[in-house]
Structure formats: C-alpha cells, structure tokens
Scaffold this motif. Structure first.
Motif, PDB file in Angstrom:
ATOM      1  N   LEU A   1       0.858  -1.180   0.000  1.00 38.42           N
ATOM      2  CA  LEU A   1       0.000   0.000   0.000  1.00 38.42           C
ATOM      3  C   LEU A   1       0.897   1.233   0.000  1.00 38.42           C
ATOM      4  O   LEU A   1       1.946   1.257   0.648  1.00 38.42           O
ATOM      5  N   VAL A   2       0.465   2.254  -0.710  1.00 39.80           N
ATOM      6  CA  VAL A   2       1.272   3.470  -0.848  1.00 39.80           C
ATOM      7  C   VAL A   2       0.484   4.659  -0.327  1.00 39.80           C
ATOM      8  O   VAL A   2      -0.654   4.888  -0.758  1.00 39.80           O
ATOM      9  N   ARG A   3       1.091   5.389   0.606  1.00 39.59           N
ATOM     10  CA  ARG A   3       0.539   6.664   1.047  1.00 39.59           C
ATOM     11  C   ARG A   3       1.465   7.774   0.591  1.00 39.59           C
ATOM     12  O   ARG A   3       2.663   7.750   0.885  1.00 39.59           O
ATOM     13  N   LEU A   4       0.919   8.722  -0.128  1.00 41.66           N
ATOM     14  CA  LEU A   4       1.713   9.780  -0.728  1.00 41.66           C
ATOM     15  C   LEU A   4       1.829  10.975   0.203  1.00 41.66           C
ATOM     16  O   LEU A   4       0.922  11.241   1.013  1.00 41.66           O
ATOM     17  N   PRO A   5       2.929  11.723   0.083  1.00 50.31           N
ATOM     18  CA  PRO A   5       3.034  12.966   0.851  1.00 50.31           C
ATOM     19  C   PRO A   5       2.083  14.017   0.289  1.00 50.31           C
ATOM     20  O   PRO A   5       1.534  13.871  -0.810  1.00 50.31           O
ATOM     21  N   ALA A   6       1.890  15.052   1.036  1.00 55.09           N
ATOM     22  CA  ALA A   6       0.970  16.112   0.613  1.00 55.09           C
ATOM     23  C   ALA A   6       1.428  16.716  -0.710  1.00 55.09           C
ATOM     24  O   ALA A   6       2.615  17.022  -0.892  1.00 55.09           O
ATOM     25  N   GLY A   7       0.501  16.859  -1.633  1.00 55.23           N
ATOM     26  CA  GLY A   7       0.798  17.471  -2.917  1.00 55.23           C
ATOM     27  C   GLY A   7       1.280  16.508  -3.978  1.00 55.23           C
ATOM     28  O   GLY A   7       1.380  16.877  -5.150  1.00 55.23           O
ATOM     29  N   ALA A   8       1.609  15.260  -3.616  1.00 54.00           N
ATOM     30  CA  ALA A   8       2.095  14.288  -4.592  1.00 54.00           C
ATOM     31  C   ALA A   8       0.917  13.567  -5.243  1.00 54.00           C
ATOM     32  O   ALA A   8      -0.188  13.520  -4.692  1.00 54.00           O
ATOM     33  N   SER A   9       1.167  13.001  -6.419  1.00 56.74           N
ATOM     34  CA  SER A   9       0.116  12.282  -7.134  1.00 56.74           C
ATOM     35  C   SER A   9       0.735  11.151  -7.932  1.00 56.74           C
ATOM     36  O   SER A   9       1.935  11.148  -8.219  1.00 56.74           O
ATOM     37  N   LEU A  10      -0.104  10.185  -8.304  1.00 57.12           N
ATOM     38  CA  LEU A  10       0.300   9.046  -9.132  1.00 57.12           C
ATOM     39  C   LEU A  10      -0.687   8.958 -10.288  1.00 57.12           C
ATOM     40  O   LEU A  10      -1.823   8.526 -10.117  1.00 57.12           O
ATOM     41  N   GLY A  11      -0.248   9.413 -11.464  1.00 59.92           N
ATOM     42  CA  GLY A  11      -1.110   9.395 -12.631  1.00 59.92           C
ATOM     43  C   GLY A  11      -0.814   8.221 -13.543  1.00 59.92           C
ATOM     44  O   GLY A  11      -0.052   7.305 -13.209  1.00 59.92           O
ATOM     45  N   TRP A  12      -1.406   8.261 -14.738  1.00 53.83           N
ATOM     46  CA  TRP A  12      -1.238   7.159 -15.688  1.00 53.83           C
ATOM     47  C   TRP A  12       0.196   7.052 -16.188  1.00 53.83           C
ATOM     48  O   TRP A  12       0.670   5.958 -16.502  1.00 53.83           O
ATOM     49  N   ASP A  13       0.930   8.181 -16.229  1.00 54.46           N
ATOM     50  CA  ASP A  13       2.336   8.119 -16.634  1.00 54.46           C
ATOM     51  C   ASP A  13       3.156   7.299 -15.645  1.00 54.46           C
ATOM     52  O   ASP A  13       4.048   6.529 -16.041  1.00 54.46           O
ATOM     53  N   GLN A  14       2.874   7.464 -14.347  1.00 54.70           N
ATOM     54  CA  GLN A  14       3.584   6.661 -13.345  1.00 54.70           C
ATOM     55  C   GLN A  14       3.192   5.187 -13.433  1.00 54.70           C
ATOM     56  O   GLN A  14       4.015   4.306 -13.194  1.00 54.70           O
ATOM     57  N   VAL A  15       1.921   4.915 -13.785  1.00 55.84           N
ATOM     58  CA  VAL A  15       1.497   3.531 -13.979  1.00 55.84           C
ATOM     59  C   VAL A  15       2.287   2.899 -15.117  1.00 55.84           C
ATOM     60  O   VAL A  15       2.823   1.787 -15.003  1.00 55.84           O
ATOM     61  N   ARG A  16       2.410   3.603 -16.233  1.00 54.53           N
ATOM     62  CA  ARG A  16       3.157   3.077 -17.380  1.00 54.53           C
ATOM     63  C   ARG A  16       4.633   2.882 -17.034  1.00 54.53           C
ATOM     64  O   ARG A  16       5.270   1.922 -17.485  1.00 54.53           O
ATOM     65  N   GLU A  17       5.178   3.793 -16.248  1.00 52.41           N
ATOM     66  CA  GLU A  17       6.588   3.663 -15.869  1.00 52.41           C
ATOM     67  C   GLU A  17       6.821   2.406 -15.033  1.00 52.41           C
ATOM     68  O   GLU A  17       7.768   1.650 -15.282  1.00 52.41           O
ATOM     69  N   LEU A  18       5.965   2.178 -14.047  1.00 57.55           N
ATOM     70  CA  LEU A  18       6.122   0.971 -13.224  1.00 57.55           C
ATOM     71  C   LEU A  18       5.880  -0.287 -14.052  1.00 57.55           C
ATOM     72  O   LEU A  18       6.492  -1.336 -13.800  1.00 57.55           O
ATOM     73  N   ASN A  19       4.982  -0.230 -15.036  1.00 50.51           N
ATOM     74  CA  ASN A  19       4.748  -1.388 -15.905  1.00 50.51           C
ATOM     75  C   ASN A  19       6.014  -1.779 -16.657  1.00 50.51           C
ATOM     76  O   ASN A  19       6.248  -2.963 -16.919  1.00 50.51           O
ATOM     77  N   ARG A  20       6.867  -0.785 -17.001  1.00 49.20           N
ATOM     78  CA  ARG A  20       8.095  -1.108 -17.713  1.00 49.20           C
ATOM     79  C   ARG A  20       9.072  -1.883 -16.845  1.00 49.20           C
ATOM     80  O   ARG A  20       9.959  -2.569 -17.357  1.00 49.20           O
TER      81      ARG A  20
END
Length: 899
Positions: free
Chosen positions: A253-272
């Motif tokens: 499970l991931v909890r992000l710091p204030a102001g951070a986000s995980l969008g579709w670009d980050q999903v694609r990056e982790l998929n690589r």
C-alpha cells in the motif's frame, strides 16, 4: 385536453367505486414492476464506483503496487484485476528498466520510483495455514495488517471487539469464527507455531468477500514465522518456481506525501519494470489511454453475453407486465360494459368508449407502477443485510437511482396502457344493445390460430438458438445498441412465448369436449372455462407470463451451475477421504488406525503406493506415465500403484475386466492418450538425467474427462517385477455418507500430530456461489408468480360471478359453487403453468448455449438431471392446487349481486 380530463376523472371515480376490482388490477401491474425495481436496485447497489472499488482494494491509502513480473514489461488495465499481461520479449533484448528491476530489491526500487516521502506498507497475501479448532484442524488464509489505524478501512473493517494491539494478538473474519466455533477472547493455535498461540481480540469482514475465512495478525508476527516453520518441517521447498510464485504475491500500500500524485504516466513507468499500480487518482479520472487498455482478452464476448442476458430479461419482464395487466383491464372492461353501453346510448361515439377504457388503464397503470416501484425499493432496503450475506458481498451503497425508478415506473405504466388497448378496441366494437342487456357473445376462434402459434414457437426457438450458437460474436450494434446475437435471442424468446399463447383457445376447446366424462362440478367448470374463452384466456396468459419468467430464471441458474460444476476438475471422487504421505511411511499403520477411529464408517481402505527407480545408493526418481502430445510436447502423468480396491475408491470404478487385468499384471488406463499400441509407457530418469522407458501391457477403461483422476493404475507386484521399488504413498477411502466438517477437523488434527509432513483432505467437490443479482432474480420471480396466480384467478372469479349467481338460482349448493370456482382457478393456473414452463425453457436454453462458449468441459446441451424439476413441479403442479384451494375458499355471496 378538457375531454381527457373528463375521461381521467371518470376513470378515477370508477376505480374508487369498484375498490376490490381496482386493487386487483393495481396488484397485477405492480407485481412485475416490483420485481424489476428490486432487481435493478440490487444490481445498481452491487456495482461499485471507482472510489468504492479503490477502497476495497487499497483501504485508505493512495495506491496499491504489485510485483507482477519484475524484470519484464507488462500492460495493465486501470485496475490490475481487470487484466494484466506480460509483453513478449526476445532473449537478449532487455531494456535498462528490466535489467534494473531484475537485480534490485523491490522495496528499494519502489522507493526510488515513487514520489519522495511515500510510505510503503506490505500488503502481500500470506500462505494458507492450519489452525487448531475445538474439533481439530481447519485451513485458513493468513494476512498481516495493523488494524489500529485507518489505513485498512474499506478493505478490512472491524465489526466487533478491538484491533490487535499487543504481541500475539490477532483478529479473524466472521466466516472464520463461524466455521471454527471460536469467539473473541479465545486463543487460536496455528500449526507450526504451537509455542506462540494468538488471542482473538476482534472480528473483521472484507466487504467484497464476506465468506472469506482469514486470520489477521500484526505485521511481523505471522509470515516469517510460518515460512521458517514450514522450511524446517520440509513442507516448503524453495524451488525457483516457488520463489517466483511467492514474489508475484508481493504487494504494498502506498501513502503519498501532501501534494504528490500518481497518474497514468507513473502507472506506465512501473509497468516497464514489471510492476502493477492501482492508483486512486487514475481510477477516479481514467485517461483515454487507460480506458483503451481496460478490455482484457475475451472481454468483448463476455460483455456481449452479459448484454444478451440483460436485454432478454428486460424483454421478458416487459412482456410479463403486458400479459399480467391485459387480463386485468379485460375484466374491468367487461365489468363496466353496461356503463360503457350507457355512454354509447347517450350519444357517445366508439372513440369515446375506447378513451374511457384507456383512461382507466392510464389511472390504474400509474397507480400500480408507482406502488410497485416504491414497494420494490423498500423491500430491498429492508432485506439489504440478508441479500448481502446471501450474495457474499456488501453493497457499495443502497443505489436508488431516480432515473432508473422513474424509467421502470414509466415503462410499467406505458405497458399497462398498451395492455388496455385491446380491451378498449373490443369495448368500442361491442354493440350498445349487447352492453345494455349485459350479454357477452361467444366468438369461435379461427382455425388458423393454433397453426400460427405453432409456427411462432418453432421460429422463435430457432431464432433464439441461432443467436446463441450460430450468429457471429462481437458484431456491430444493429438496433438500440444491441447486436444481432442479442436481438435474435430476445426476439426468439418473445415470439415463442406469444406463440404459446395462441394455443390457449385450442386447449380450452379440447378440455370442454372432455367435460362430458366428468362429474357435475368439474363438468360445469370445464364447460364454463371453454365457453368464456375471452375471460379464461387472458387469465391463463397472466399465469403463463409469470411462470415463464420464474422457469427461465430457475433453469438458467441451475444450468449455469451445472456448467461451472462440469468445468471444475476433481482430484478424486466427491466424498473421498485421502491421506498423502511425504516421507512418513513408518507411521502409516498408526495413521490408518487413527483415522478410522476419528471417522467411523469409512468403508474399505485402499492403500496407495509410489513407484520409484533407484539408480544408485541413495538416488531415486519417481516413475511417471507417458501420455500423448499436447502443444508440441509429450504429456506425463502420475503412475498410481495399488490393488483393485484403488479402482473402487480412487476411480469409483467397478469393472470386472479392469480388475482381472490388474490382477494379471496389466496396467489399467483411463485416458486413451496414455495407451500406446496396447501398452502403457512408464518413464523415469537415471544418472545424468538419462531417460529410461519400460512398457506394460494395458487395458483401456475409458472414463469421462472429469473422472480421470488417475490416468494409469498398476499393481504393486507388476512394478516390483519391472525391477522398480514400491513405497507407501498414502491411503484413500470412499465412504457412503458424507464426512461432517467437525469430524474432518478432528481427523486432520490427528494426522498432523502423527505425521507432520502428511496431507489430509476430504474432496468436497464443486461448491456453487450465489451472486446478489441471482438471489434477487430468484426471489422476486417467486414472488411475482405467486402473486400473479392469486390475483389472476381472483379476477377471473370476479368476472364469473354472474354464472355463479345462475347456479345458485337453479338450486346449486354452496359446495358445488365452491367446487366450480376452485376447479376454474386450478384449471387457469394449470394451463398457465404448463405453457409457461415450456416458454421459460426457450430463453434459458439459448442463454446457456451462449454462456458455454469458451468454457472447458462444460456441457453444450442441458442435461435433464440438471434441470430443477422440483421447482418446475411446484410451479406447474403445486401452484394449480394452491390456486384451486384459494378459489374454493373464496367468500361467495351471490345474493349481493345485482344485474
């Protein structure tokens, strides 16, 4: 508009004047609307929004990362559960990301790839463990989570007690507590961790899996200890395949710091890198690229089958509304024929008469539609907890969509108005003199009507089967967003049901001819029903529609369960009790005695052995059987060694030829692919992985695919004659009575105590799981069919009141009048039940044939043994009896009738 206001005012006053008849009409309209509303509310409530689905997956965290295939590139849907695939790759073409993922520890890699300051909480699923219960051992899933905070809320909800806070405290799901007999405050011992039992402090539930049996410990108190205990006991050899499978279960499970986000670009990056990422932000606002990947392989066909089921169910429901409301308005129009005739005598035109009847349909249809929608929604709200428990998952929320409820009510009202159209046309054509004298002329049915009905049934059945089997999959929408397959099944089912309705006049005429052979009461009932077909026919149609819907739901549910059961692969016959040894051969005599003491009446025991090839001192390999080619490779299967009792217990086979062949030193082959020119080929490996093969004369006893639990069986003496060794591998029993769960737990505890490395189990076979929509469909279908039978027969009885008055006038006793009324009601329910049963099979069979596409081992044709004959018997036979009794017990006061 003023004319329509007058018409509606007359309809309202007429409805209030005849309250009893109006209540029956409203009930006939409200019943199917109630059922449709209930199913819609259950379906909508079970559909989770993206936020609700994210809560059940990741609790209150911002994302869930999974190590799907580190070192390879993957593609995923918005939610990985909807589809993930590893991309093809040639050897030596690894990308820098793949090389980095292959050599970097996952937590460290994720710490670099995720936004700085992100917090990772392990969320991998633990191994299945065995826990000590009051009666013995029981399997349970394991999990580690800190339930003291709010991180896991939504995925694991604390429902009673408190969260584990001290060392060796744990929580458990309600299903675990119910299955083991333990309670909050009890101590539970996990096999392998006997020195550190856990104290149960709270009960939790997983909203998406209410029936899941799981033990939740604090982080660091269960997984490592279980893994270490299993390795020490030799139960978890860390082979490369086992390590890879364990790695794929790793998640955080991931909890992000204030102001951070995980969008579709980050999903694609982790998929690589070979990781999947379910992001709350992406789930709430998926980009177009994410939606393009949402459809997994085979999803198009599955979506089309779902649409076919939904569209056919909706069409059958609309037809049911029309056929239930039609008789009600027909009765109302005939009861008001004198009043309508006075309207004509006062100068009203036929159009005015039709408008009055349609106005009654509009008023009563609106009242019934609104009542059905309100009661259906209220019923789901009252029964919400029970429906959730039956379906095995919680609703996201009680979804009362005003647009859906308004649409259902509007469709119900419109259908009721259309159902009143035919009675309105008939009333407009009736002669004024016939209405004033209260005469109902009997019209003969056309000779071509049954032929037209037969043609409609045949064409409808053929069209439904064409859509389910022959029509191309994934075609473009043709009408209203529906494909050719869906429209074919929908149209065919509707046409077949309407065709059966055209048989009703012929059946009534035939029954009328048989009346002369019966006593006075049945003779009068049959002749009256045959003479007044305009009254009896619509009532039969109402029961037919209700029964057809119930039969379709019941047959489809039973057939789908049979298909799933056929696709389920057993390892031994259902009910078999088996012990599998792993190096505990010395304690086998004790195990045989102890198991029989814990589980009496097991029957005869069959000892299982394993054939081994010893090629040097301390070196051996297991002997396997060679099968046929599959996917370009030769398949191998286990060689089961045992006597004739193994044929009885392991294969449930009692064949004299097979037994004689086994005693004669031949192998018994149950799978034709394992027979090679009349011989079974046994293969083994020696020094330097050198392959060696020997052949044994064999006899083929062909078994169904689902019952080939052992492809090759050889006697111990035959194995020894080949120079191979025989070592005990276990035992199997096939009791005549099923083994109780608590007795199984006792025996499992005994086997674990005597032989820690052994396995003990009882084959329970396929266990169906109901969905909330299926439960709702079945429940509301039963409610509609019962209500339709009662109300339609009551309406027919009210319409036949004049005939009962005549019976009373000529001296008929009350008993005779009640007999006639009861038999008429029973006859209506019987004809409707029989025709409805036939009609319900058409859509059910077509949908099952469509569903079976792509299912391995599922039957393409519905087996008669899988048909719910008990349910059909209740609808076709018990329902007429109930209707007849209610008709006979109905209060009859002919003295109060005024012509």
């Amino acid at each position: 508009m003023s004319a329509w206001r007058a018409v509606l005012r007359m309809a309202r006053r007429d409805a209030l004047r005849a309250k009893g008849r109006s209540a029956l009409v409203v009930a006939m309209i409200a019943l199917p609307v109630l059922g449709a509303t209930g199913v819609d509310v259950v379906h909508r409530s079970g559909q989770l929004t993206a936020v609700e689905r994210a809560d059940r997956l990741m609790g209150r965290s911002d994302a869930l990362v999974g190590a799907y295939d580190p070192g390879r590139s993957v593609e995923q849907s918005v939610f990985p559960a909807d589809g993930v695939r590893t991309l093809p790759q040639r050897p030596g073409s690894e990308t820098p990301e793949q090389k980095r993922a292959a050599i970097t520890e996952p937590a460290a890699l994720l710490g670099e790839l995720l936004p700085k300051g992100s917090t990772l909480t392990p969320a991998r699923t633990g191994p299945v463990a065995a826990v000590q219960t009051r009666d013995g051992l029981a399997p349970v899933d394991t999990f580690e989570a800190d339930l003291a905070g709010d991180l896991w809320q939504g995925r694991l909800n604390l429902v009673s007690g408190r969260a584990p806070a001290a060392a060796h405290e744990a929580a458990a799901t309600r299903a675990f507590l119910a299955g083991t007999g333990l309670r909050i405050g009890d101590r539970v011992t996990v096999r392998g961790l006997e020195s550190t039992p856990f104290t149960l402090t709270g009960a939790v539930e997983s909203p998406g899996e209410l029936n899941k049996s799981e033990l939740i410990a604090r982080p660091g108190e269960l997984y490592q200890q279980l893994d270490a205990a299993q390795v020490v006991a030799g139960l978890a050899p860390q082979s490369p395949g086992a390590e890879q499978a364990a790695a794929k279960k790793a998640a955080w499970l991931v909890r992000l710091p204030a102001g951070a986000s995980l969008g579709w670009d980050q999903v694609r990056e982790l998929n690589r890198y070979g990781y999947t990422l379910a992001s709350r932000q992406v789930a709430a606002h998926p980009p177009a690229d994410a939606l393009a990947r949402q459809e997994a392989v085979g999803a198009e066909d599955a979506r089309e089958r779902r649409m076919m089921t939904v569209a056919t169910t909706a069409a059958m429901a609309l037809l049911e509304v029309a056929l239930l409301a039609g008789p009600a308005f027909a009765v109302g129009a005939r009861r008001a024929r004198r009043q309508l005739a006075l309207l004509g005598a006062a100068g009203g035109r036929p159009g005015h008469v039709r408008a009055v009847v349609l106005g009654g349909g509009l008023v009563l249809g609106a009242a019934g539609a609104v009542l059905g929608a309100v009661v259906g929604a209220a019923l789901v709200a009252v029964l919400r907890t029970r429906i959730e428990e039956w379906g095995g998952s919680r609703f996201g929320q009680l979804a009362l969509r005003p647009s859906d409820l308004a649409a259902i009510a509007a469709v119900g009202m419109l259908t009721a108005l259309l159902a009143a159209l035919l009675p309105a046309l008939q009333a407009g054509r009736r002669e004024v003199l016939d209405g004033l004298t209260d005469r109902d002329p009997v019209r003969r049915s056309a000779r071509w009507t049954p032929l037209l009905g037969l043609a409609a049934v045949l064409v409808g059945a053929a069209l439904a089967l064409y859509g389910a089997v022959v029509a191309p999959t994934g075609g473009m929408p043709v009408l209203a967003g529906l494909s050719t397959r869906t429209l074919s099944v929908l149209t065919g089912a509707t046409l077949a049901e309407l065709g059966l309705l055209l048989f009703t006049p012929l059946l009534l005429a035939l029954l009328g001819r048989l009346a002369r052979l019966l006593p006075v009461g049945p003779r009068l009932a049959l002749r009256d029903a045959a003479r007044h077909r305009s009254r009896t026919g619509p009532a039969v149609a109402a029961v037919l529609a209700a029964v057809a819907g119930a039969v379709a739901v019941g047959v489809h549910t039973a057939g789908a369960e049979a298909q799933d059961r056929a696709s389920y692969r057993l390892e031994q016959p259902v009910g078999a009790v088996r012990i599998t040894l792993h190096g505990d051969a010395d304690v086998m005599p004790q195990l045989r005695t102890a198991v029989v003491q814990d589980l009496p009446d097991l029957g005869e025991r069959a000892d299982l052995y394993e054939a081994q090839y010893v090629f040097c001192e301390g070196c051996s390999s297991v002997v396997s059987a060679e099968g046929g080619p599959r996917y370009g490779q030769t398949v191998t299967g286990p060689t089961v060694v045992g006597d004739t009792q193994v044929l009885h217990n392991l294969l449930a086979l009692r064949d004299r030829t097979a037994e004689e062949a086994l005693l004669a030193g031949k192998a018994v082959v149950t799978d034709p692919s394992y027979l090679h020119d009349g011989k079974a080929v046994l293969q083994m490996q020696g020094n330097g992985m050198e392959a060696r093969k020997v052949t044994v004369d064999a006899v083929l006893v062909d078994r169904p695919v689902g019952q080939r639990y052992a492809p090759v069986v050889v006697a111990p003496a035959t194995i020894r004659g080949l120079g191979l060794q025989v070592v005990p591998a276990g035992a199997i029993w096939l009791p005549t009575a099923p083994v109780a769960d608590r007795a199984e737990q006792r025996a499992a505890a005994t086997v674990a105590r005597l032989a820690p490395h052994s396995e003990f189990g009882v084959e329970r076979g396929y266990r169906p799981q109901d969905s909330v929509v299926q439960v709702a469909l079945s429940g509301f279908a039963a409610l509609v069919v019962l209500g339709a039978a009662v109300v339609s027969t009551a309406l027919a009885a009210a319409d036949a009141r004049r005939e009962r008055v005549l019976l009373s006038a000529i001296g008929a006793r009350p008993r005779t009048r009640r007999t006639v009324a009861g038999l008429q009601a029973g006859l209506i329910a019987l004809l409707g039940g029989l025709l409805g049963t036939v009609s319900g099979f058409v859509p059910a069979y077509a949908l099952l044939r469509s569903r079976v596409a792509g299912m391995t081992g599922a039957p393409a044709v519905l087996n008669p043994a899988d048909i719910p004959w008990a349910t059909i018997g209740l609808l076709a036979l018990a329902l007429p009896v109930v209707a007849g009794l209610l008709g006979a017990l109905r209060r009859d006061d002919p003295a109060g009738w005024r012509g």
